[in-house]
Design a protein around this motif. Structure first.
Motif, PDB file in Angstrom:
ATOM      1  N   TYR A 312     -25.569  19.701  22.419  1.00 45.91           N
ATOM      2  CA  TYR A 312     -26.452  18.998  23.072  1.00 45.91           C
ATOM      3  C   TYR A 312     -27.314  18.352  22.277  1.00 45.91           C
ATOM      4  O   TYR A 312     -27.444  17.068  22.600  1.00 45.91           O
ATOM      5  CB  TYR A 312     -27.341  20.161  23.965  1.00 45.91           C
ATOM      6  N   ALA A 313     -27.945  18.925  21.263  1.00 44.83           N
ATOM      7  CA  ALA A 313     -28.734  18.098  20.183  1.00 44.83           C
ATOM      8  C   ALA A 313     -28.091  16.873  19.731  1.00 44.83           C
ATOM      9  O   ALA A 313     -28.648  15.758  19.291  1.00 44.83           O
ATOM     10  CB  ALA A 313     -29.300  19.086  19.388  1.00 44.83           C
ATOM     11  N   ARG A 314     -26.587  17.192  19.292  1.00 46.97           N
ATOM     12  CA  ARG A 314     -25.835  16.191  18.743  1.00 46.97           C
ATOM     13  C   ARG A 314     -25.657  14.999  19.870  1.00 46.97           C
ATOM     14  O   ARG A 314     -25.706  13.621  19.670  1.00 46.97           O
ATOM     15  CB  ARG A 314     -24.638  16.685  18.327  1.00 46.97           C
ATOM     16  N   ASP A 316     -27.362  14.106  22.732  1.00 48.95           N
ATOM     17  CA  ASP A 316     -28.498  13.796  23.440  1.00 48.95           C
ATOM     18  C   ASP A 316     -29.554  13.814  22.306  1.00 48.95           C
ATOM     19  O   ASP A 316     -30.324  14.717  22.135  1.00 48.95           O
ATOM     20  CB  ASP A 316     -28.992  14.363  24.679  1.00 48.95           C
ATOM     21  N   PRO A 317     -29.953  12.294  21.718  1.00 50.53           N
ATOM     22  CA  PRO A 317     -31.006  12.501  20.939  1.00 50.53           C
ATOM     23  C   PRO A 317     -32.231  12.797  21.307  1.00 50.53           C
ATOM     24  O   PRO A 317     -33.361  13.513  20.517  1.00 50.53           O
ATOM     25  CB  PRO A 317     -31.149  10.981  20.248  1.00 50.53           C
ATOM     26  N   ARG A 318     -32.523  12.807  22.636  1.00 54.49           N
ATOM     27  CA  ARG A 318     -33.931  13.199  23.362  1.00 54.49           C
ATOM     28  C   ARG A 318     -34.293  14.408  22.951  1.00 54.49           C
ATOM     29  O   ARG A 318     -35.581  15.030  22.817  1.00 54.49           O
ATOM     30  CB  ARG A 318     -34.055  12.860  24.868  1.00 54.49           C
ATOM     31  N   ILE A 319     -33.404  15.589  22.792  1.00 53.82           N
ATOM     32  CA  ILE A 319     -33.502  16.716  22.786  1.00 53.82           C
ATOM     33  C   ILE A 319     -33.976  17.157  21.335  1.00 53.82           C
ATOM     34  O   ILE A 319     -34.944  18.001  20.970  1.00 53.82           O
ATOM     35  CB  ILE A 319     -32.235  17.657  22.943  1.00 53.82           C
ATOM     36  N   GLN A 320     -33.612  16.666  20.305  1.00 50.66           N
ATOM     37  CA  GLN A 320     -34.079  16.650  18.972  1.00 50.66           C
ATOM     38  C   GLN A 320     -35.535  16.266  18.783  1.00 50.66           C
ATOM     39  O   GLN A 320     -36.282  16.543  17.995  1.00 50.66           O
ATOM     40  CB  GLN A 320     -33.406  15.681  18.052  1.00 50.66           C
ATOM     41  N   ARG A 321     -36.060  15.316  19.735  1.00 46.03           N
ATOM     42  CA  ARG A 321     -37.440  15.181  19.611  1.00 46.03           C
ATOM     43  C   ARG A 321     -38.443  15.864  20.517  1.00 46.03           C
ATOM     44  O   ARG A 321     -39.517  15.795  20.669  1.00 46.03           O
ATOM     45  CB  ARG A 321     -37.620  13.911  20.383  1.00 46.03           C
TER      46      ARG A 321
END
Length: 321
Positions: A312-314, A316-321
């Motif tokens: 998911y983090a890979r 969707d970059p929004r999840i990393q933030r």
């Protein structure tokens, strides 16, 4: 919270979940009436000495907490115990069963993913068309079917055409060539794979269709249409890629469940996998086999969900933030 802290928190939560599941599985089977010694001593004129010897051999003469601590200590060294029924290490038995279950699971899941994604994308792109109505109704129908009922129907319809039980032809007394042996296994796997595929196909189709409809209404998709971009490129490059995010969790949950053993399907088709091994162990009160099987189920679900978080983090970059 940065990404490293998030991963460490998820890893700690995964380890805690596994520990709680291991503890629950250990005590769950031992609070029920009866035990393995009672089943194994069901022979004419079984003496009390025989029952006592079996109880001591399996370590059942100790208290529940002593057995639990011994089990945890052995588990930390990779020892799942000795099967009461087979008198062999549980780890060796389950490795063989797992090697039989994994190809079945992968074949059914991959087929369901391919069919579900294609049907869901086409259904969303052709919304409110006859193709959409047909695809959606078929997906709902397949999603609502119990796997054991569907397996029985396929078994009745194709029992005289395709192999209906086991993993290979047991009446071949001479070793067959490799490709012939592989073809024999593939033929026996058709009905259970189709059952697995149809039971998972409906959910994938409905999730992809719903996600695609949401993505197709986004501004960047409308902009791509206004620019005159080809429909195929809009669907597969812009919409379908972003619509796959919900599929990650669904696939992880399904794989975790089935890898632990599609019990009903394996029992129905006599497929020698983890599901059939756990079903047999229940009737034999084989505690180590049951604990090992449920441990694989738990680890599969938790590990695949952890990997889903990483994917998911890979994606969707929004999840990393």
């Amino acid at each position: 919270m940065n990404r490293t802290e998030h991963l460490l928190k998820r890893a700690a939560f995964a380890l805690t979940t596994i520990f709680v599941a291991v503890t629950t599985n250990f005590f769950l089977f031992r609070v029920l009436p009866g035990d393995a010694v009672t089943n194994m001593a069901r022979v004419p004129h079984a003496s009390p000495q025989l029952k006592h010897a079996l109880t001591a051999e399996f370590g059942l003469d100790k208290s529940k907490w002593e057995q639990y601590l011994i089990y945890l200590r052995n588990l930390c060294h990779g020892d799942m115990g000795i099967s009461f029924a087979h008198r062999q290490p549980v780890r060796e038995l389950l490795v063989v069963d797992l090697m039989n279950t994994v190809p079945l699971v992968l074949a059914g899941t991959v087929a369901a993913i391919v069919a579900g994604v294609l049907a869901g994308v086409i259904s969303a792109w052709r919304r409110a068309s006859p193709a959409d109505h047909l695809s959606t109704n078929l997906a709902i129908f397949a999603y609502a079917l119990p796997s054991q009922w569907l397996g029985l129907v396929l078994l009745i319809l194709f029992a005289g055409v395709l192999p209906s039980g086991g993993m290979m032809n047991e009446f071949l007394f001479e070793p067959a060539p490799f490709w012939q042996h592989l073809g024999d296994i593939g033929t026996h796997a058709i009905l259970p794979v189709v059952t697995l595929m149809l039971t998972a196909y409906g959910g994938y189709t409905l999730v992809v269709r719903s996600s695609m409809l949401e993505i197709l209404g986004e501004d960047y998709v409308l902009t791509a249409r206004a620019k005159g971009m080809p429909a195929r490129r809009i669907v597969w490059r812009h919409a379908a890629r972003n619509a796959m995010l919900p599929m990650v969790t669904l696939i992880a949950l399904d794989l975790g469940y089935i890898v632990g053993g599609a019990v009903l399907i394996e029992v129905l088709f006599s497929w020698p996998g983890i599901g059939l091994a756990m079903y047999t162990a229940i009737s034999q009160r084989d505690y180590p086999m049951l604990q090992g099987g449920f441990l694989i189920l738990t680890v599969s679900v938790v590990l695949l969900n952890f990997l889903a978080d990483l994917v998911y983090a890979r994606l969707d970059p929004r999840i990393q933030r």
